[in-house]
Design a protein around this motif. Structure first.
Motif, PDB file in Angstrom:
ATOM      1  N   GLY B 155       0.833  -1.212   0.000  1.00 46.24           N
ATOM      2  CA  GLY B 155       0.000   0.000   0.000  1.00 46.24           C
ATOM      3  C   GLY B 155       0.863   1.256   0.000  1.00 46.24           C
ATOM      4  O   GLY B 155       0.568   2.231  -0.706  1.00 46.24           O
ATOM      5  N   GLU B 156       1.925   1.204   0.773  1.00 44.50           N
ATOM      6  CA  GLU B 156       2.821   2.371   0.848  1.00 44.50           C
ATOM      7  C   GLU B 156       3.525   2.591  -0.497  1.00 44.50           C
ATOM      8  O   GLU B 156       3.682   3.721  -0.940  1.00 44.50           O
ATOM      9  CB  GLU B 156       3.849   2.160   1.962  1.00 44.50           C
ATOM     10  CG  GLU B 156       3.241   2.327   3.348  1.00 44.50           C
ATOM     11  CD  GLU B 156       4.184   1.868   4.469  1.00 44.50           C
ATOM     12  OE1 GLU B 156       4.083   2.387   5.578  1.00 44.50           O
ATOM     13  OE2 GLU B 156       5.030   0.968   4.210  1.00 44.50           O
ATOM     14  N   ARG B 159       1.179   4.241  -2.767  1.00 43.37           N
ATOM     15  CA  ARG B 159       0.984   5.657  -2.426  1.00 43.37           C
ATOM     16  C   ARG B 159       2.166   6.487  -2.955  1.00 43.37           C
ATOM     17  O   ARG B 159       1.982   7.603  -3.437  1.00 43.37           O
ATOM     18  CB  ARG B 159       0.848   5.824  -0.910  1.00 43.37           C
ATOM     19  CG  ARG B 159      -0.599   5.521  -0.465  1.00 43.37           C
ATOM     20  CD  ARG B 159      -0.883   6.100   0.872  1.00 43.37           C
ATOM     21  NE  ARG B 159      -0.557   5.165   1.946  1.00 43.37           N
ATOM     22  CZ  ARG B 159      -0.542   5.477   3.222  1.00 43.37           C
ATOM     23  NH1 ARG B 159      -0.797   6.722   3.605  1.00 43.37           N
ATOM     24  NH2 ARG B 159      -0.246   4.584   4.123  1.00 43.37           N
ATOM     25  N   THR B 179      -5.328  -0.969  -7.693  1.00 41.32           N
ATOM     26  CA  THR B 179      -5.539  -1.654  -6.405  1.00 41.32           C
ATOM     27  C   THR B 179      -5.420  -3.167  -6.557  1.00 41.32           C
ATOM     28  O   THR B 179      -5.720  -3.904  -5.635  1.00 41.32           O
ATOM     29  CB  THR B 179      -6.931  -1.311  -5.843  1.00 41.32           C
ATOM     30  OG1 THR B 179      -7.923  -1.688  -6.829  1.00 41.32           O
ATOM     31  CG2 THR B 179      -7.062   0.165  -5.550  1.00 41.32           C
ATOM     32  N   GLN B 185      -8.976  -2.986   2.432  1.00 37.13           N
ATOM     33  CA  GLN B 185      -8.832  -1.773   3.261  1.00 37.13           C
ATOM     34  C   GLN B 185      -7.857  -0.790   2.620  1.00 37.13           C
ATOM     35  O   GLN B 185      -8.164   0.395   2.458  1.00 37.13           O
ATOM     36  CB  GLN B 185      -8.310  -2.206   4.646  1.00 37.13           C
ATOM     37  CG  GLN B 185      -8.355  -1.139   5.718  1.00 37.13           C
ATOM     38  CD  GLN B 185      -9.791  -0.871   6.184  1.00 37.13           C
ATOM     39  OE1 GLN B 185     -10.666  -1.735   6.046  1.00 37.13           O
ATOM     40  NE2 GLN B 185     -10.041   0.330   6.693  1.00 37.13           N
ATOM     41  N   THR B 186      -6.706  -1.314   2.230  1.00 30.81           N
ATOM     42  CA  THR B 186      -5.679  -0.458   1.619  1.00 30.81           C
ATOM     43  C   THR B 186      -6.176   0.090   0.286  1.00 30.81           C
ATOM     44  O   THR B 186      -5.943   1.251  -0.048  1.00 30.81           O
ATOM     45  CB  THR B 186      -4.381  -1.258   1.417  1.00 30.81           C
ATOM     46  OG1 THR B 186      -4.088  -1.967   2.607  1.00 30.81           O
ATOM     47  CG2 THR B 186      -3.215  -0.362   1.071  1.00 30.81           C
ATOM     48  N   MET B 188      -9.152   0.808  -0.612  1.00 27.68           N
ATOM     49  CA  MET B 188     -10.091   1.917  -0.382  1.00 27.68           C
ATOM     50  C   MET B 188      -9.327   3.212  -0.083  1.00 27.68           C
ATOM     51  O   MET B 188      -9.663   4.284  -0.595  1.00 27.68           O
ATOM     52  CB  MET B 188     -11.034   1.579   0.789  1.00 27.68           C
ATOM     53  CG  MET B 188     -12.119   0.569   0.439  1.00 27.68           C
ATOM     54  SD  MET B 188     -13.160   1.117  -0.938  1.00 27.68           S
ATOM     55  CE  MET B 188     -12.552   0.159  -2.270  1.00 27.68           C
ATOM     56  N   GLN B 189      -8.282   3.071   0.743  1.00 25.50           N
ATOM     57  CA  GLN B 189      -7.495   4.270   1.106  1.00 25.50           C
ATOM     58  C   GLN B 189      -6.846   4.865  -0.143  1.00 25.50           C
ATOM     59  O   GLN B 189      -6.870   6.075  -0.352  1.00 25.50           O
ATOM     60  CB  GLN B 189      -6.410   3.893   2.108  1.00 25.50           C
ATOM     61  CG  GLN B 189      -6.930   3.590   3.491  1.00 25.50           C
ATOM     62  CD  GLN B 189      -5.833   3.009   4.390  1.00 25.50           C
ATOM     63  OE1 GLN B 189      -4.685   2.883   3.996  1.00 25.50           O
ATOM     64  NE2 GLN B 189      -6.234   2.647   5.605  1.00 25.50           N
ATOM     65  N   ILE B 190      -6.266   3.992  -0.971  1.00 25.04           N
ATOM     66  CA  ILE B 190      -5.571   4.459  -2.177  1.00 25.04           C
ATOM     67  C   ILE B 190      -6.567   5.137  -3.125  1.00 25.04           C
ATOM     68  O   ILE B 190      -6.290   6.203  -3.688  1.00 25.04           O
ATOM     69  CB  ILE B 190      -4.878   3.267  -2.887  1.00 25.04           C
ATOM     70  CG1 ILE B 190      -3.747   2.714  -2.022  1.00 25.04           C
ATOM     71  CG2 ILE B 190      -4.367   3.661  -4.282  1.00 25.04           C
ATOM     72  CD1 ILE B 190      -2.519   3.591  -1.920  1.00 25.04           C
ATOM     73  N   ASP B 192      -9.495   6.508  -2.464  1.00 23.02           N
ATOM     74  CA  ASP B 192      -9.945   7.797  -1.907  1.00 23.02           C
ATOM     75  C   ASP B 192      -8.892   8.872  -2.186  1.00 23.02           C
ATOM     76  O   ASP B 192      -9.204   9.984  -2.614  1.00 23.02           O
ATOM     77  CB  ASP B 192     -10.169   7.687  -0.387  1.00 23.02           C
ATOM     78  CG  ASP B 192     -11.422   6.886  -0.068  1.00 23.02           C
ATOM     79  OD1 ASP B 192     -12.236   6.697  -1.007  1.00 23.02           O
ATOM     80  OD2 ASP B 192     -11.569   6.431   1.088  1.00 23.02           O
ATOM     81  N   LEU B 193      -7.673   8.485  -1.907  1.00 17.37           N
ATOM     82  CA  LEU B 193      -6.564   9.422  -2.078  1.00 17.37           C
ATOM     83  C   LEU B 193      -6.435   9.849  -3.543  1.00 17.37           C
ATOM     84  O   LEU B 193      -6.284  11.041  -3.855  1.00 17.37           O
ATOM     85  CB  LEU B 193      -5.276   8.719  -1.622  1.00 17.37           C
ATOM     86  CG  LEU B 193      -4.029   9.553  -1.443  1.00 17.37           C
ATOM     87  CD1 LEU B 193      -4.247  10.652  -0.411  1.00 17.37           C
ATOM     88  CD2 LEU B 193      -2.885   8.655  -0.968  1.00 17.37           C
TER      89      LEU B 193
END
Lengths: 835, 230
Positions: B155-156, B159, B179, B185-186, B188-190, B192-193
Motif C-alpha cells: 500500500g505504501e 501511495r 488496487t 482496506q488499503t 479503499m485508502q488508495i 480515496d486518495l
C-alpha cells in the motif's frame, strides 16, 4: 549564457545523484568491481607482461650486445649512422679482424675487436675478478685506451699476467682483464681464435687496418622496438651483397625458442585474464540490463526521450568509469611496482619503467568495454513500447542478442589487439567460441541423458536433478561459464607445466658445457686419449665443412628470388657436417635417414620450407671452390634449444671429399671447466675452446625469470576467474531467492535446501570440469603445435583433477549463493524482489 | 462556437476505430476491435472487463505507451498514432501521470527520490525537493521519505507511485489496476486518495479495473469484453 550554465549545473547534479543512487544496486557495484578488475588486469598483467617481455627482449639483445647489428666486410657507409640517429637510436661500433697477439715470449692468433666507448649497447662484458664475490665484474664500456681484455684461451696460451705488456701490430698495450663472457662472443656458433678487445681509438696505432685487411665492420644499434623495426625496414633494401643486418628477436631466434614460448605464454595469460574479466563485466552488466530497461521504460512513461535516457546513462557510466579506471590504474601501478621489485630482486632482472601510456590505455579500453556491455541493450529496446518492457519479467531476447553480439565483437577486437600474435588470436578465439558452443550443446545433451536415465528417490537430490534438467538453458549457461573458467585455467596450467618441463628435457645433465673447434684430423686420436683421461660425462665429435649453396636443381641461386631468412641462408657460408648417424634430438620427418651406401643430404625441415626444397631436389654446394651436387634424401626436425651443435644440412660421410674439413668437440666436463680448457689449450694449441656454461647459466636465468613472471600472471588469471565466479553467483541471486522462498513456504528445511542446491551445483561442476578440461586439452594440443612449437604432454589426470576441482568449486559457489538466504523468512525474500 | 466544437475543445483524449493485433506463434492474435471514445477534460473514466479482455492494452495505447495496429488517437490535442516513441514521450512530459498495478518504483531509489525522478525528467524543473516532499506529504508518507521500496508495504509503495504521478500536476492520470495488488482496506485508502488528488488538481483520470465498485465512482464507465467496447 547564464541559463546554459544553470542548465548544465542542474544536469550535472542530476547525473551525480544518479551515480550515487546507482551505487545502491548490488549489480552496479559488481559492475564497478569488474571494471576495476579489468583495469587492474590490463595494467598489471598486460603492462607487467609487456615489461617482462621487454626485459626478456633486452636479455636476448644482451646476448648480441645490441638490438640490431649491421655488419659488413667493408667499411660501412655513414648513411647507416645517420638513419639510426634520425630514428633516435643509440649507436656503437666495433671492428674485428684476425691478428697476432704477442707477449715477450710467444705469439697467438687472436680475433681483435676494437670497440667504441659505449660498447656494448645491451648486456655487459664479464671480466674475471678474484676479489668480486661473483667471480667477475660487469663492464658496459670499452677498455681504456692502451689496455686490452683477452679471452681465457689467449690468457692460458700466452700465460698472461695482469698488466703484462702485449703487442698487437704496432701497438703496445697492458693486459688488464680476462674475458669470461662478451656479448657477441656468446652468440657466435664457432670462434676460431680467442677474442681480444681493445678501445677503437687505439686502432690506428696498431697500424693493422688497411683497405686490404680482412675485417668485419659492425654498427650496433639499440632503442625502441618500433624504431628498430623501422631501421631494419629502411636499411634492409639498401644492403649490398657483403652487408647483413641481424635483429635480436626472441621470436625469431631459434636458440631462444624457449624464451619465445614464455613470451607466447605471457600473452596467452594476459589474453585469458582480460577475456575472463570482460566476461565478469558482462555478467555484472546482465544483472543490470533488466534494471536499466525498467528505468528507461519508466522514464519514457514520465516523458523522457530515449536519447536523453541514453545520454543520462552514458554520462553516468562515464562519470563512474573515469574514477574507477583511475583508481584501477593506480592500484595496477602499485601492484606492478611491488611485483616488479620482487621479480627484480628474485631473479636479478632489470625491468623497464612502467609506462604512463600503458596505464592510460588500460583505462581507455575498460571505458570502451563498459559502454559496450551496458548501452547496446538500451539501443535494442528503443522502439519497444514501454508497456511491453514493463511487463516482461526478464530482459527481452533482442537485448540479450544485441549485447551478446557487442560483447563478442569486443572480445574479438581485444583478443586481436592484445594477442599481438595473429596465430595466438586465431587459435584462442575460435577455441573459446567453439568451447562455448560445445559447452552449450553438449550440456543440453548431457542434461537430457542424465534426466532420462538417472532415477533418484531421495527428495533433495531429485529436486536438484529436476532443477538442472528443467532449466536446461540456465544450466547450460552456468556450465558454459564455469567450463570456460576451467578451460582457461587448465590451458594455462598445462602450458606452464610443459614449457618448463620441456626446457628441463632439452637440457639434460650431460648437456655440453665446452665446445672446442678448429680441430685437425691429426688431433682426433690424441684428443680422444686426452678426453678419456678427463672427468667427462659425454663427448661428441663433429666434422665441420664450411660451404655454401650455389645451385638448386641445377639452377644458380641468383635466378631464385629469395627474400628474408631464405636469402640470408643462401648468401652466406655455413657449417655442414658429415655423419652416418642421426644426431640426438633430430627427427626425420620426411624420407629416411641415410641407409647403406646412399649418398646425399639431409636438410632441416624449416630451412627446406624457406627455400622451397623437397625430397629428391638436388643441391650444389661450393666448398672452397670445389663443387658437389647431391640429392636431398630426407628432411629433419631439429630441437635447436638443446644447446648441442646442430646443422642445417648434413651430408653422408665422404660426400664432400677433398673439401677442407675441421672438427668440433662438444663435451660435458664434470670438474673445473677452466682447468679442463687450460689443459686442453696447452696440449693442443691450435684448438679453440669455448666455455658455454656461463651462457647456459644466463639462459637458465631467463627461463627462471619467465617462470617467476608466469606464476605472478597465473595468480591474476585465477583472480579474474574468481570474479566471474562471483558474477555468476550475483546473477543467480534473484532466481535463488524466489526458489528458496517457494521451498521454504512449502516446509523445506534448511538442510534440505542446502543439499538440493549443493547437489545441483555439484552436477553442473562435473559437466564444467569435464567439458572445460577436454576443450582445453584439445585447444592446447593445437596451440602447442601451431604457436609453441612443442609437443604437449596430454595427461588424463588433468581431466580428473578438473572434474574434482569443478565439483568442489561449483558446489562452494552454489552454497555461497544461498548461505545468506537460508536464515531469511520467505516473506522477506519475496519483498527483496519487489519494486 | 457550436456545441460540437466546444466538446472537441474540451476533449483531452479521442480514440477512433482503434484495432490492435499481435503476432503470436506465427499467426495474428486480435486484441482490440474498433474502439472509439472521447474523453473530456476533468472527467473520471473507468474501463472495466474481465482479465484478458484488453483493457490494459487499450490503456497503454491511449497513453501512447503502445501503438494501435490501425485507427487514430489524439492525446491532448495531438495525433499520436504517427509519432515515434520519442515524440510521444515528449508529449507526455509533465502532462501525463501513471499508476501501475505493480507500482514500478525503482528499487535503488528512496521514496522521495522516486517522486523527484518525475520532476527531474522535466527540463527547467525547480524546487524539486520541496515539491517532492509536499507530494509525499499529500499521500501521508512524509515519515518514509528515505525508505527504499523493499522497506515499504504494498500500500505504501502504491501511495509513493501515486505521489510520483501527481507531483507534476498531470492533465491526465492513467491508472492500470491501481488496487490489483492490495487488500480491500488499503485499496479503499488508495482510491480515496487518488480521487481526492485528481479532484484537487482538476486532472482527468482514466483507469483500468475489474473492480465494479471502483468503476462506479467514475463519471464514465466503458466496458470491454474480448476486445470489443460493449
Amino acid at each position: 549564457m547564464w541559463s546554459i550554465g544553470l542548465k548544465l549545473g542542474t544536469w550535472f547534479s542530476q547525473i551525480d545523484m544518479g551515480f550515487a543512487r546507482s551505487l545502491r544496486l548490488s549489480e552496479f557495484r559488481l559492475l564497478l568491481l569488474a571494471c576495476l578488475f579489468v583495469v587492474i588486469a590490463l595494467s598489471v598483467v598486460g603492462a607487467l607482461g609487456s615489461r617482462i617481455e621487454q626485459a626478456m627482449q633486452l636479455r636476448t639483445s644482451a646476448i648480441m650486445g645490441a638490438d640490431a647489428i649491421l655488419s659488413s666486410s667493408r667499411p660501412l657507409s655513414q648513411i647507416y649512422w645517420e638513419v639510426a640517429e634520425d630514428l633516435g637510436l643509440k649507436t656503437a661500433d666495433s671492428i674485428s679482424f684476425m691478428s697476432m697477439l704477442t707477449n715477450d715470449q710467444e705469439s697467438r692468433l687472436v680475433n681483435v675487436r676494437a670497440v667504441s666507448e659505449n660498447y656494448p649497447l645491451r648486456g655487459e662484458i664479464l671480466i674475471k675478478s678474484d676479489t668480486s664475490p661473483e667471480g667477475f665484474v660487469e663492464y658496459k664500456s670499452s677498455p681504456d685506451q692502451g689496455t686490452v681484455w683477452a679471452a681465457t684461451q689467449a690468457v692460458v696460451d700466452l700465460g698472461l699476467n695482469e698488466l703484462e705488456k702485449l703487442q698487437i701490430g704496432d701497438m703496445q698495450a697492458d693486459f688488464i682483464g680476462e674475458i669470461m663472457l662478451d656479448p657477441e662472443g656468446g652468440a657466435d656458433r664457432i670462434r676460431f681464435a680467442p677474442r681480444v678487445i681493445i678501445n677503437i681509438s687505439d686502432l690506428e696505432s696498431t697500424g693493422l687496418l688497411t683497405p686490404a685487411s680482412r675485417a668485419r665492420y659492425r654498427l650496433l644499434v639499440a632503442g625502441d622496438r618500433e624504431a628498430i623495426e623501422v631501421f631494419y625496414e629502411s636499411v634492409s633494401p639498401e644492403l649490398e651483397s657483403y652487408e647483413e643486418i641481424v635483429v635480436a628477436d626472441i621470436q625469431r631466434d631459434e636458440v631462444n625458442s624457449t624464451v619465445g614460448r614464455i613470451i607466447s605464454y605471457i600473452r596467452l595469460a594476459v589474453l585469458l585474464s582480460v577475456i575472463l574479466s570482460i566476461v565478469a563485466m558482462a555478467l555484472a552488466a546482465q544483472g543490470l540490463w533488466r534494471r536499466q530497461i525498467v528505468e528507461m521504460a519508466l522514464l519514457r512513461c514520465l516523458g523522457q526521450q530515449n536519447k536523453k535516457t541514453m545520454l543520462r546513462l552514458g554520462f553516468r557510466y562515464l562519470t563512474m568509469g573515469i574514477p574507477v579506471c583511475m583508481l584501477g590504474a593506480l592500484i595496477g601501478f602499485a601492484i606492478q611496482d611491488v611485483v616488479g621489485r620482487i621479480v627484480q630482486q628474485q631473479v636479478i632482472m632489470r625491468l623497464p619503467e612502467p609506462s604512463f601510456w600503458s596505464l592510460a590505455g588500460a583505462g581507455i579500453i575498460t571505458l570502451i568495454a563498459l559502454f559496450v556491455v551496458t548501452l547496446p541493450t538500451l539501443r535494442a529496446v528503443q522502439q519497444v513500447p514501454s508497456v511491453i518492457l514493463l511487463r516482461t519479467s526478464s530482459s527481452p531476447p533482442m537485448t540479450q542478442q544485441q549485447s551478446s553480439f557487442s560483447i563478442l565483437i569486443l572480445i574479438v577486437a581485444l583478443t586481436i589487439f592484445l594477442a599481438g600474435d595473429i596465430m595466438l588470436a586465431l587459435t584462442v578465439l575460435p577455441g573459446l567460441l567453439l568451447a562455448a558452443l560445445l559447452f552449450w550443446g553438449v550440456t543440453r545433451l548431457l542434461i537430457y541423458v542424465v534426466g532420462r536415465i538417472v532415477g533418484i528417490r531421495s527428495l533433495p537430490y531429485f529436486v536438484a536433478l529436476k532443477e538442472v534438467c528443467s532449466n536446461g538453458a540456465r544450466s547450460a549457461w552456468i556450465v558454459s561459464t564455469f567450463g570456460s573458467i576451467v578451460f582457461a585455467l587448465v590451458l594455462l596450467a598445462v602450458f606452464r607445466y610443459d614449457i618448463f618441463e620441456s626446457w628441463g628435457q632439452t637440457l639434460p645433465d650431460d648437456s655440453p658445457n665446452v665446445f672446442a673447434i678448429n680441430i685437425k684430423q691429426s688431433n682426433l686420436e690424441p684428443l680422444g686419449e686426452f678426453i678419456n683421461g678427463q672427468n667427462v660425462t659425454r663427448s661428441d665429435i663433429y666434422s665441420i665443412i664450411r660451404t655454401r649453396i650455389v645451385e638448386i636443381n641445377g639452377r644458380p641461386i641468383s635466378e631464385y628470388n629469395f627474400t628474408g631468412e631464405a636469402k640470408d641462408r643462401v648468401s652466406h657460408v655455413f657449417n655442414l657436417t658429415e655423419t652416418a648417424d642421426l644426431p640426438q634430438d633430430n627427427e626425420v620427418v620426411q624420407g629416411q635417414w641415410f641407409q647403406g651406401n646412399a649418398s646425399g643430404l639431409s636438410v632441416e625441415d624449416e630451412t627446406a620450407s624457406e627455400l622451397g626444397l623437397e625430397l629428391g631436389d638436388t643441391l650444389t654446394l661450393d666448398t672452397a671452390g670445389i663443387r658437389h651436387t647431391a640429392p636431398i634424401l630426407n628432411l629433419r626436425e631439429v630441437v635447436w634449444e638443446n644447446m648441442r651443435p646442430n646443422f642445417f644440412i648434413i651430408a653422408t660421410p665422404g660426400l664432400l671429399e677433398d673439401a677442407p674439413v675441421s672438427h668440433m668437440l662438444a663435451v660435458h666436463v664434470d670438474d673445473d671447466i677452466n682447468r679442463f680448457i687450460n689443459q686442453m689449450s696447452r696440449e693442443f694449441p691450435n684448438i679453440s675452446a669455448i666455455n658455454v656454461s656461463i651462457l647456459l647459466q644466463r639462459f637458465q636465468e631467463i627461463v627462471n625469470q619467465g617462470s617467476m613472471a608466469i606464476s605472478t600472471l597465473f595468480v591474476f588469471t585465477l583472480l579474474a576467474a574468481g570474479l566471474v565466479f562471483f558474477g555468476i553467483l550475483q546473477g543467480q541471486k534473484i532466481t535463488r531467492q524466489l526458489q528458496i522462498a517457494l521451498l521454504k513456504s512449502m516446509g523445506a528445511s534448511r538442510s534440505f535446501i542446502r543439499k538440493a542446491v549443493i547437489s545441483e551445483f555439484a552436477l553442473l561442476g562435473i559437466f564444467s570440469g569435464l567439458l572445460g578440461s577436454a576443450m582445453a586439452l584439445l585447444t592446447g594440443t593445437l596451440m602447442a603445435d601451431q604457436i609453441f612449437d612443442m609437443e604437449l604432454t596430454v595427461s588424463w589426470s588433468w581431466m580428473a583433477i578438473s572434474i574434482a576441482v569443478g565439483i568442489v568449486l561449483v558446489s562452494i559457489a552454489g552454497y555461497l549463493s544461498i548461505r545468506g538466504l537460508l536464515g531469511v523468512v520467505p516473506v522477506r525474500l519475496l519483498a527483496n524482489n519487489r519494486g | 462556437m457550436n456545441e460540437n466544437s466546444k466538446a472537441k475543445e474540451n476533449s483531452v483524449l479521442q480514440a477512433s476505430q482503434v484495432f490492435k493485433s499481435i503476432e503470436h506463434a506465427g499467426s495474428n492474435l486480435d486484441i482490440l476491435y474498433d474502439i472509439s471514445m472521447d474523453i473530456s477534460a476533468g472527467s473520471t473514466v473507468s474501463m472495466t472487463g474481465p482479465s484478458g479482455s484488453g483493457k490494459t492494452t487499450l490503456l497503454g495505447i491511449l497513453a501512447g505507451l503502445d501503438l494501435p495496429s490501425s485507427g487514430s488517437i489524439t492525446l491532448l490535442g495531438q495525433a499520436i498514432s504517427t509519432m515515434d516513441e520519442d515524440e510521444r514521450a515528449k508529449l507526455r512530459n509533465g502532462r501525463v501521470g501513471f499508476v501501475f498495478q505493480s507500482f514500478h518504483l525503482l528499487p535503488n531509489l528512496t521514496a522521495l527520490e522516486n517522486i523527484s525522478l518525475a520532476l527531474e525528467v522535466i527540463s527547467g524543473s525547480q524546487n524539486i525537493k520541496e515539491q517532492s516532499v509536499q507530494s509525499l506529504e499529500s499521500v501521508g508518507l512524509s515519515n518514509r521519505a528515505s525508505h527504499l521500496p523493499s522497506q515499504l508495504s504494498g500500500g505504501e509503495q502504491q501511495r509513493v507511485a501515486l505521489a510520483r504521478s501527481m507531483v507534476v500536476n498531470p492533465a491526465i492520470l492513467f491508472a492500470d489496476e491501481p488496487t490489483g495488488n492490495l487488500d480491500y482496506q488499503t485499496s479503499m485508502q488508495i482510491v480515496d486518495l487518488m480521487f481526492s488528488l485528481v479532484e484537487q488538481r482538476g486532472s482527468t483520470l482514466i483507469l483500468a479495473t475489474h473492480d465494479h465498485q471502483l468503476a462506479g465512482r467514475c463519471d464514465v464507465e466503458y466496458r470491454i469484453e474480448a476486445g470489443h467496447l460493449v
